[in-house]
Design an enzyme around this catalytic site. Structure first.
Site, mmCIF file in Angstrom:
data_model
loop_
_atom_site.group_PDB
_atom_site.id
_atom_site.type_symbol
_atom_site.label_atom_id
_atom_site.label_comp_id
_atom_site.label_asym_id
_atom_site.label_seq_id
_atom_site.Cartn_x
_atom_site.Cartn_y
_atom_site.Cartn_z
ATOM 1 N N ASP A 276 40.540 24.576 36.992
ATOM 2 C CA ASP A 276 40.251 25.175 38.290
ATOM 3 C C ASP A 276 40.323 24.110 39.377
ATOM 4 O O ASP A 276 39.347 23.421 39.651
ATOM 5 C CB ASP A 276 38.866 25.829 38.284
ATOM 6 C CG ASP A 276 38.543 26.483 39.628
ATOM 7 O OD1 ASP A 276 39.470 26.616 40.460
ATOM 8 O OD2 ASP A 276 37.367 26.868 39.823
ATOM 9 N N LYS A 283 39.797 21.887 45.608
ATOM 10 C CA LYS A 283 38.465 21.277 45.543
ATOM 11 C C LYS A 283 38.525 19.808 45.942
ATOM 12 O O LYS A 283 39.592 19.198 45.918
ATOM 13 C CB LYS A 283 37.938 21.373 44.102
ATOM 14 C CG LYS A 283 37.517 22.767 43.663
ATOM 15 C CD LYS A 283 37.045 22.742 42.212
ATOM 16 C CE LYS A 283 36.721 24.126 41.695
ATOM 17 N NZ LYS A 283 35.509 24.722 42.281
ATOM 18 N N ASP A 294 36.378 24.869 32.925
ATOM 19 C CA ASP A 294 36.235 26.202 33.512
ATOM 20 C C ASP A 294 36.676 27.312 32.546
ATOM 21 O O ASP A 294 36.693 28.484 32.907
ATOM 22 C CB ASP A 294 37.012 26.284 34.831
ATOM 23 C CG ASP A 294 36.331 27.206 35.843
ATOM 24 O OD1 ASP A 294 35.129 27.483 35.679
ATOM 25 O OD2 ASP A 294 37.017 27.657 36.778
ATOM 26 N N ARG A 357 35.946 35.614 39.363
ATOM 27 C CA ARG A 357 35.577 37.031 39.514
ATOM 28 C C ARG A 357 36.802 37.921 39.542
ATOM 29 O O ARG A 357 36.754 39.068 39.123
ATOM 30 C CB ARG A 357 34.714 37.198 40.766
ATOM 31 C CG ARG A 357 35.364 36.723 42.033
ATOM 32 C CD ARG A 357 34.358 36.403 43.138
ATOM 33 N NE ARG A 357 33.577 35.196 42.851
ATOM 34 C CZ ARG A 357 32.590 34.757 43.615
ATOM 35 N NH1 ARG A 357 32.238 35.426 44.706
ATOM 36 N NH2 ARG A 357 31.948 33.654 43.297
HETATM 37 N N1 BES Z 1 34.549 27.272 38.429
HETATM 38 C C1 BES Z 1 33.855 27.328 39.660
HETATM 39 C C2 BES Z 1 32.342 27.335 39.488
HETATM 40 C C3 BES Z 1 31.693 26.089 38.972
HETATM 41 C C4 BES Z 1 31.122 25.211 39.851
HETATM 42 C C5 BES Z 1 31.601 25.829 37.628
HETATM 43 C C6 BES Z 1 30.500 24.083 39.380
HETATM 44 C C7 BES Z 1 30.989 24.693 37.159
HETATM 45 C C8 BES Z 1 30.424 23.815 38.046
HETATM 46 C C9 BES Z 1 34.240 28.597 40.407
HETATM 47 O O1 BES Z 1 35.516 29.067 40.201
HETATM 48 C C10 BES Z 1 34.119 28.282 41.852
HETATM 49 O O2 BES Z 1 34.873 27.499 42.328
HETATM 50 N N2 BES Z 1 33.154 28.913 42.496
HETATM 51 C C11 BES Z 1 32.891 28.708 43.874
HETATM 52 C C12 BES Z 1 32.836 30.056 44.524
HETATM 53 C C13 BES Z 1 32.766 29.993 46.013
HETATM 54 C C14 BES Z 1 34.098 29.556 46.582
HETATM 55 C C15 BES Z 1 32.391 31.362 46.529
HETATM 56 C C16 BES Z 1 31.551 28.018 43.994
HETATM 57 O O3 BES Z 1 30.634 28.391 43.282
HETATM 58 O O4 BES Z 1 31.459 27.084 44.774
HETATM 59 ZN ZN ZN Z 2 36.384 28.551 38.451
HETATM 60 MN MN MN Z 3 36.935 28.169 41.510
#
Ligand code: BES
Ligand code: ZN
Ligand code: MN
Length: 510
Positions: A276, A283, A294, A357
Site C-alpha cells: 500500500d 504515503k 497491508d 474499504r
Molecule cells: N493500510 C492503511 C492503514 C494502516 C495504517 C495500516 C497504519 C497499518 C498501519 C490504509 O489503507 C490507509 O491508508 N488508511 C488511511 C485511510 C485514510 C486515508 C482515510 C489511514 O488510516 O490513514
Molecule cells: Zn491499506
Molecule cells: Mn491505504
C-alpha cells in the site's frame, strides 16, 4: 524447521529432555506439585534459590538451573506465574513463552514442560495445554526465509513435550496440545506471509502461495484474474489495482467440512493489499515503510483456513481475498474518480489511500451475493485511526449482528487475542456525503476513521451477519511487545480459526 509438539503421560522428574520447565507463583516460598518434586530431586535447590531471592515467581522471569545428574534432564527452568490470586491463561502463555525463550537462548533442542495452570492454577487442562503449546511456538517465531546463514543465532527448538502426570487429565492435555500447536503454527504461517518482502508477495505470488497450501492441506482454491474480476463487476478491486503493473487476483479458498451442496456457514474475507503505497496520494516515507504488511488480513484468513483444514472443522468455510497492489502511476485511479461497487452504489474516491474499504466492500458483496455465505467476517489492516484508538495490542471489532459479535469476542478470548467493539451507528454516514456520488470513501474530517471504513464494508453485507476486525495496530509491531518480537504478529489468525471451530450447529443457532 518447525517444532514438534507432543503430550506425554508421566512425571516431569522422569522425563529426559535438554531442559524441563516447572513453575512458581509469586510470593510462594515452598513450591508445590511438580515444582516441589523437582526441588526434592535437586536437594532443595529451588527452595534455596527462592530464599536467596534468585527465583521470585514474577511473571516473565525464567531462571535456568543445572540439575547436575540429579534428574534425567540436565537443565531445569523455573518460570514465574505471577500472583496466584490473579492468575489466568494469558499469564500461562507468558510463562510458557518466557521459558521457551530462555530454553532457546541456552541452545536447548528438546524441552519438556508442565502445563502451566492445569494444576494449582485451576484452569481447564485442555485450554491450559493449548495456551502453553501455542504461546511457545508463537514466542519462538523467527522469519528466516531470506537469511543466508540462519545458523548465526541459536537454532530452533526441535521438540516440545507437554508432560501431564494425572491420567484423568491426560486426554484433555493431549487434545489441547494439538489444538495449540495447530493455532501456533497457523499464527506463524500468517507471519511468514506477512513478513515476505513485497517483491516476493505480489497478488499473483500470494495467490500461488494459497494454491500451494490448498494442495497440501486439501483446500479447494480458485484464483481469478483481471478479466474475471472485471466481469464480476468488482470495480472496487479494479480501481485499486489499476495503478500497478501487477494484475490483481481474487483468491477463493474453500474448506469442505460440511455439506458442499449447502451455502457456506462462514466466509472469511481478508484484505490482501500486498503493498500500500497510497496510490496517487502517495504515503510519506515513514508511513510507507512496512506497507508490505497491508495483506496481513489475507494472511490471517489463509492461515485460519489452514488451521481449519488441519483441525477438520465440520463446517463449510470459504475465504475470499482481494489481492492488489496500491501504487501511483499514469494508469492509477485519480482522486475524485467515481466508481460503482459490486453492490451498485457509486463511490467518489476522495482518497486513493483509503483503498482497503473499496476492495473489501466488493469482496464482502461477492461473499454474500455470489457465494451466499450465512455469515461473513473480514480482517483488515484498515485504518490508522484504529491504531490511534487502541495502539498495537487491540483490534477493533465492528458488526451488524450481536450474536456474531459475541462469537468473535469469545473466539478472541479463547485465542488470547485482544479485540474490542466499536459502534457502527448509521448517523456516521453523514460524514461520507458526496456531491457527486452516493458517498465518498473517506470522511469530511479525519475523525472516526475506523467507523467510516467499516460502514462502507458492512453496507455490502446487507442482512447477512457480518463482523469486521480492524487489525491495523496488532498486525505489525515496530518494537518488541511482551513475548512478540517486532514485525508481523499473525493477529486475527487464531481468533478466526477458533471462530470457525466453535461455530454453533445451525440447529443451535438462534
Ligand atoms: N493500510 C492503511 C492503514 C494502516 C495504517 C495500516 C497504519 C497499518 C498501519 C490504509 O489503507 C490507509 O491508508 N488508511 C488511511 C485511510 C485514510 C486515508 C482515510 C489511514 O488510516 O490513514
Ligand atoms: Zn491499506
Ligand atoms: Mn491505504
Amino acid at each position: 524447521m518447525s517444532t514438534r509438539v507432543e503430550a506425554i503421560l508421566g512425571s516431569i522428574t522422569e522425563v529426559k529432555a535438554d531442559a524441563i520447565v516447572v513453575n512458581l507463583f509469586q510470593g510462594v516460598d515452598s513450591p508445590q506439585g511438580a515444582t516441589r518434586a523437582v526441588d526434592h530431586a535437586l536437594g532443595g535447590l529451588i527452595t534455596q534459590l527462592i530464599a536467596q531471592g534468585e527465583i521470585t515467581g514474577r511473571l516473565n522471569t525464567a531462571t535456568l538451573i543445572h540439575s547436575q545428574d540429579r534428574l534425567p534432564s540436565p537443565r531445569v527452568i523455573v518460570t514465574g506465574l505471577g500472583p496466584a490470586e490473579s492468575f489466568h491463561l494469558r499469564r500461562a502463555r507468558q510463562a510458557a513463552a518466557a521459558a521457551a525463550l530462555a530454553a532457546r537462548k541456552a541452545g536447548v533442542k528438546t524441552l519438556a514442560t508442565v502445563v502451566h495452570g492445569a494444576g494449582a492454577g485451576g484452569q481447564d487442562p485442555a485450554q491450559a495445554a493449548a495456551a502453553v503449546a501455542e504461546a511457545s511456538l508463537v514466542a519462538l517465531y523467527r522469519y528466516l526465509e531470506f537469511k543466508s546463514r540462519p545458523d548465526e543465532s541459536p537454532g530452533a527448538l526441535d521438540g516440545l513435550l507437554l508432560v501431564e502426570s494425572d491420567p484423568a487429565r491426560f486426554s484433555a492435555v493431549a487434545e489441547g496440545a494439538r489444538l495449540g500447536a495447530v493455532l501456533g503454527e497457523a499464527t506463524n504461517l500468517c507471519r511468514d506471509l506477512t513478513m515476505r518482502p513485497p517483491n516476493y508477495c505480489t497478488p499473483s505470488l500470494l495467490a500461488e502461495a494459497a494454491q500451494d497450501l490448498g494442495r497440501k492441506l486439501g483446500l479447494e482454491v480458485e484464483v481469478y484474474g483481471p478479466a474475471e474480476i472485471e466481469a464480476l463487476k468488482l470495480e472496487g478491486i479494479m480501481a485499486v489495482a489499476r495503478g500497478s503493473q501487477e494484475p490483481p487476483r481474487l483468491i477463493v479458498a474453500r474448506h469442505h467440512g460440511g455439506n458442499p451442496e449447502e451455502r457456506p456457514d462462514l466466509a472469511l474475507v481478508g484484505k490482501g493489499v500486498t503493498f500500500d503505497a497510497g496510490g496517487i496520494m502517495i504515503k510519506t516515507t515513514r508511513s510507507i515503510e512496512h506497507m508490505k504488511s497491508d495483506m496481513a488480513g489475507a494472511g490471517a484468513v489463509i492461515a485460519a483456513m489452514a488451521a481449519a483444514a488441519r483441525l477438520g472443522v465440520p463446517r463449510e468455510l470459504v475465504a475470499v481475498i482481494p489481492a492488489v497492489e496500491n501504487l501511483p502511476s499514469g494508469s492509477a485511479t485519480l482522486p475524485g474518480a467515481v466508481i460503482r461497487l459490486q453492490g451498485g452504489q457509486t463511490v467518489e474516491i476522495a482518497s486513493t489511500d483509503a483503498e482497503g474499504r473499496l476492495c473489501l466492500a466488493d469482496a464482502v458483496a461477492y461473499a454474500c451475493r455470489r457465494l451466499g455465505a450465512r455469515a461473513v467476517v473480514d480482517a483488515a489492516t484498515l485504518t490508522g485511526s484504529c491504531v490511534q484508538a487502541f495502539g498495537h495490542y487491540t483490534s477493533g471489532l465492528l458488526s451488524n449482528h450481536r450474536p456474531l459479535e459475541a462469537a468473535v469476542l469469545a473466539a478472541a478470548e479463547e485465542a488470547g487475542e485482544r479485540v474490542w467493539p466499536l459502534p457502527l451507528f448509521e448517523e456516521y454516514w453523514e460524514l461520507l456525503r458526496s456531491d457527486t456520488a452516493d458517498f465518498k470513501n473517506t470522511g469530511i474530517t479525519a475523525k472516526a476513521g475506523v467507523i467510516l471504513g467499516a460502514l462502507i464494508i458492512g453496507q455490502q453485507a446487507q442482512n447477512t451477519p457480518w463482523a469486521h476486525l480492524d487489525i491495523a495496530g496488532p498486525a505489525w509491531l515496530e518494537e518488541r511487545f511482551g513475548y512478540l518480537p517486532p514485525g508481523a504478529t499473525g493477529a486475527g489468525t487464531r481468533t478466526l480459526a477458533l471462530l470457525a471451530l466453535r461455530l454453533p450447529d445451525r440447529g443451535e443457532q438462534a
